[in-house]
Motif scaffolding. Structure first.
Motif, mmCIF file in Angstrom:
data_model
loop_
_atom_site.group_PDB
_atom_site.id
_atom_site.type_symbol
_atom_site.label_atom_id
_atom_site.label_comp_id
_atom_site.label_asym_id
_atom_site.label_seq_id
_atom_site.Cartn_x
_atom_site.Cartn_y
_atom_site.Cartn_z
ATOM 1 N N VAL A 196 -45.655 31.361 -62.062
ATOM 2 C CA VAL A 196 -45.991 30.291 -62.886
ATOM 3 C C VAL A 196 -46.397 29.095 -61.832
ATOM 4 N N LYS A 197 -46.928 27.865 -62.404
ATOM 5 C CA LYS A 197 -47.350 26.751 -61.711
ATOM 6 C C LYS A 197 -45.889 26.030 -61.404
ATOM 7 N N THR A 198 -45.502 25.490 -60.183
ATOM 8 C CA THR A 198 -44.388 24.732 -60.074
ATOM 9 C C THR A 198 -44.915 23.221 -59.520
ATOM 10 N N PRO A 199 -43.903 22.533 -59.608
ATOM 11 C CA PRO A 199 -42.760 22.472 -60.493
ATOM 12 C C PRO A 199 -43.169 22.658 -61.886
ATOM 13 N N MET A 200 -42.283 23.538 -62.835
ATOM 14 C CA MET A 200 -42.376 23.480 -64.069
ATOM 15 C C MET A 200 -42.237 22.170 -65.095
ATOM 16 N N ARG A 201 -42.966 21.797 -65.803
ATOM 17 C CA ARG A 201 -42.814 20.601 -66.546
ATOM 18 C C ARG A 201 -42.833 20.833 -67.949
ATOM 19 N N GLU A 202 -42.092 20.159 -68.664
ATOM 20 C CA GLU A 202 -41.939 20.026 -70.132
ATOM 21 C C GLU A 202 -43.221 20.146 -70.923
ATOM 22 N N SER A 203 -44.329 19.517 -70.155
ATOM 23 C CA SER A 203 -45.583 19.213 -70.903
ATOM 24 C C SER A 203 -46.487 20.247 -70.606
ATOM 25 N N ASP A 204 -46.157 21.170 -69.669
ATOM 26 C CA ASP A 204 -47.080 22.174 -69.398
ATOM 27 C C ASP A 204 -47.695 23.234 -70.596
ATOM 28 N N PRO A 205 -48.689 23.519 -70.604
ATOM 29 C CA PRO A 205 -49.373 24.458 -71.934
ATOM 30 C C PRO A 205 -48.570 25.731 -71.947
ATOM 31 N N ARG A 206 -48.734 26.142 -73.141
ATOM 32 C CA ARG A 206 -48.225 27.605 -73.572
ATOM 33 C C ARG A 206 -48.957 28.529 -72.921
ATOM 34 N N HIS A 207 -48.438 29.817 -72.749
ATOM 35 C CA HIS A 207 -49.098 30.831 -72.398
ATOM 36 C C HIS A 207 -49.593 31.592 -73.696
ATOM 37 N N MET A 208 -50.410 32.526 -73.404
ATOM 38 C CA MET A 208 -50.799 33.406 -74.392
ATOM 39 C C MET A 208 -49.648 34.005 -75.137
ATOM 40 N N PRO A 209 -49.257 33.873 -76.614
ATOM 41 C CA PRO A 209 -48.266 34.464 -77.079
ATOM 42 C C PRO A 209 -48.370 35.706 -77.274
ATOM 43 N N PRO A 210 -47.228 36.704 -77.696
ATOM 44 C CA PRO A 210 -46.397 36.114 -78.299
ATOM 45 C C PRO A 210 -44.990 35.869 -77.304
ATOM 46 N N ASN A 211 -44.356 34.830 -77.705
ATOM 47 C CA ASN A 211 -43.076 34.153 -77.041
ATOM 48 C C ASN A 211 -42.159 33.817 -78.114
ATOM 49 N N PHE A 212 -41.006 34.245 -78.350
ATOM 50 C CA PHE A 212 -40.092 33.960 -79.298
ATOM 51 C C PHE A 212 -39.680 32.497 -79.058
ATOM 52 N N TYR A 213 -39.692 31.775 -77.962
ATOM 53 C CA TYR A 213 -39.234 30.439 -77.979
ATOM 54 C C TYR A 213 -40.369 29.739 -78.645
ATOM 55 N N TYR A 214 -41.535 30.128 -78.555
ATOM 56 C CA TYR A 214 -42.740 29.327 -79.245
ATOM 57 C C TYR A 214 -42.279 29.396 -80.737
ATOM 58 N N ASP A 215 -42.084 30.527 -81.414
ATOM 59 C CA ASP A 215 -41.721 30.494 -82.858
ATOM 60 C C ASP A 215 -40.375 29.790 -83.223
ATOM 61 N N LEU A 216 -39.354 29.667 -82.334
ATOM 62 C CA LEU A 216 -38.213 29.023 -82.765
ATOM 63 C C LEU A 216 -38.668 27.557 -82.708
ATOM 64 N N GLU A 217 -39.344 26.959 -81.524
ATOM 65 C CA GLU A 217 -39.860 25.719 -81.626
ATOM 66 C C GLU A 217 -40.524 25.207 -82.619
ATOM 67 N N ASP A 218 -41.479 25.868 -82.988
ATOM 68 C CA ASP A 218 -42.551 25.775 -84.145
ATOM 69 C C ASP A 218 -41.544 25.587 -85.652
ATOM 70 N N LEU A 219 -40.598 26.398 -85.541
ATOM 71 C CA LEU A 219 -39.762 26.428 -86.946
ATOM 72 C C LEU A 219 -39.121 25.153 -86.911
ATOM 73 N N LEU A 220 -38.237 24.651 -85.967
ATOM 74 C CA LEU A 220 -37.834 23.314 -86.001
ATOM 75 C C LEU A 220 -38.517 22.439 -86.189
ATOM 76 N N VAL A 221 -39.863 22.335 -85.548
ATOM 77 C CA VAL A 221 -40.777 21.098 -85.699
ATOM 78 C C VAL A 221 -40.990 20.969 -87.293
ATOM 79 N N GLU A 222 -41.319 22.313 -87.774
ATOM 80 C CA GLU A 222 -41.828 22.288 -89.163
ATOM 81 C C GLU A 222 -40.882 21.811 -90.107
#
Length: 357
Positions: free
Chosen positions: A127-153
């Motif tokens: 992956v690109k380094t250093p990894m930053r919190e603002s980095d774009p997501r990769h092509m899903p699936p990724n369970f972290y994305y689902d959990l984060e989206d659920l919390l946002v909602e």
């Protein structure tokens, strides 16, 4: 001082254990652990809920312990080789918990969710380094994305907020968890001592030389409480590591020197396969030293060691955001590993490394 009650979900894991221990004696907090299994023997005296969080009815049976929860530290995770299935299962778990807390009318203020390197795609390759919190997501699936989206909602429709924490290689002193690298290193060192062989790095040449990082479980616990309380942390994601970088080619010889072991060149083996025949030796350790985990199959997560030691690319997180927002925790990974090996021995999770012959 306002009353705060923490619910630690996944409390028997390396992250949850650290948070439970930290909050146990922290003024102004009470804490209860939650997992699918019974509390580990070392945590048997702590308040605990054993439940399947997918089962709303089961959660309701624990209303007396959940009705005053103000903060959730969520470190639960069910792995699956099918990434889409993994995302579905883990999202259902968090959804079930939030539904249960809502049903119990818990006065929730904040949910702290623990993510990891997978959020940046480390499980897929470099992956690109250093990894930053603002980095774009990769092509899903990724369970972290689902959990984060659920919390946002859910938080957008509620009075509570959330914070995302992204540690790397969490180093703790608990028995046989699958993501516990300190246990892997300690057990490997014990076998090297007993068999009188050099403490050779059990990974690839590339893995020996890449830049790596780690996160002390105790440091992570302190940062977690900061994230749960700081107003600036609401709705934010933060990388959390010890703050230093290391290469195994420097750290491994230092560990060998501390343990009184010879080093030798790296040895590119797969621990999952190469350590299969060590069950009888572990059973001997367990008898002689009264080890907590006697079943060799449950004692050590060799697969996680293989993943770390064969990583062939740099793993570097940017901590600027965490520092700018006011959290300045730092530790030396060299010192943390020595500390954890000492704790593993003191808690009889591995043999005493000065006497395993």
């Amino acid at each position: 001082m306002a009353f705060k009650k923490a619910l630690v979900v996944g409390a028997s894991g390396v992250i949850g254990h650290g948070i439970m221990r930290h909050l146990e004696n922290l003024a102004g907090w009470s804490v209860v652990g939650m997992s699918r299994g019974l509390a580990p023997r070392s945590m048997a005296a702590m308040p605990w809920i054993t439940v399947d969080i997918n089962d709303a009815r089961a959660l309701e049976l624990h209303r007396d312990m959940l009705a005053d929860v103000t903060h959730v530290f969520y470190a639960a995770y069910v792995p699956d080789a099918d990434l889409a299935r993994e995302a579905e299962v883990n999202a259902a778990m968090l959804r079930g918990l939030l539904d249960g807390l809502q049903s119990c009318r818990s006065p929730l203020q904040r949910v702290v969710l623990f993510q990891g390197g997978k959020v940046y795609g480390l499980h897929l390759g470099p992956v690109k380094t250093p990894m930053r919190e603002s980095d774009p997501r990769h092509m899903p699936p990724n369970f972290y994305y689902d959990l984060e989206d659920l919390l946002v909602e859910r938080s957008s429709m509620s009075d509570w907020t959330y914070t995302l924490l992204r540690p790397d290689i969490v180093l703790g002193a608990i028995p046989g968890q699958p993501l516990n690298l300190a246990m892997v290193i300690g057990a490997y060192a014990a076998f090297c001592k007993a068999l009188r062989v050099p403490f050779r790095f059990p990974g690839s040449q590339a893995g020996y030389r890449v830049l790596m990082q780690a996160t002390d479980a105790d440091l992570l616990a302190r940062v977690s409480v900061w994230a749960a309380e700081a107003s600036i942390a609401a709705g934010q994601a933060y990388n959390v590591t010890n703050g230093d970088l290391f290469r195994w080619e420097n750290l491994w010889p230092a560990l060998a020197d501390h343990l009184g072991l010879d080093v030798g060149p790296p040895m590119s083996i797969r621990l999952v396969d190469h350590m299969k025949d060590k069950g009888e030796l572990w059973a001997d350790f367990a008898r002689r030293f009264g080890l907590v985990t006697q079943d060799y199959r449950q004692a050590i997560g060799w697969a996680f060691g293989d993943w770390v030691f064969h990583t062939g690319f740099d793993v570097v997180s940017d901590l600027t955001k965490l520092r700018l927002h006011g959290c300045h925790e730092l530790r030396s990974t060299d010192e943390v590993l020595v500390e954890k090996l000492g704790q593993l021995q003191a808690r009889r999770l591995i043999p005493p490394l000065h006497d395993v012959a």
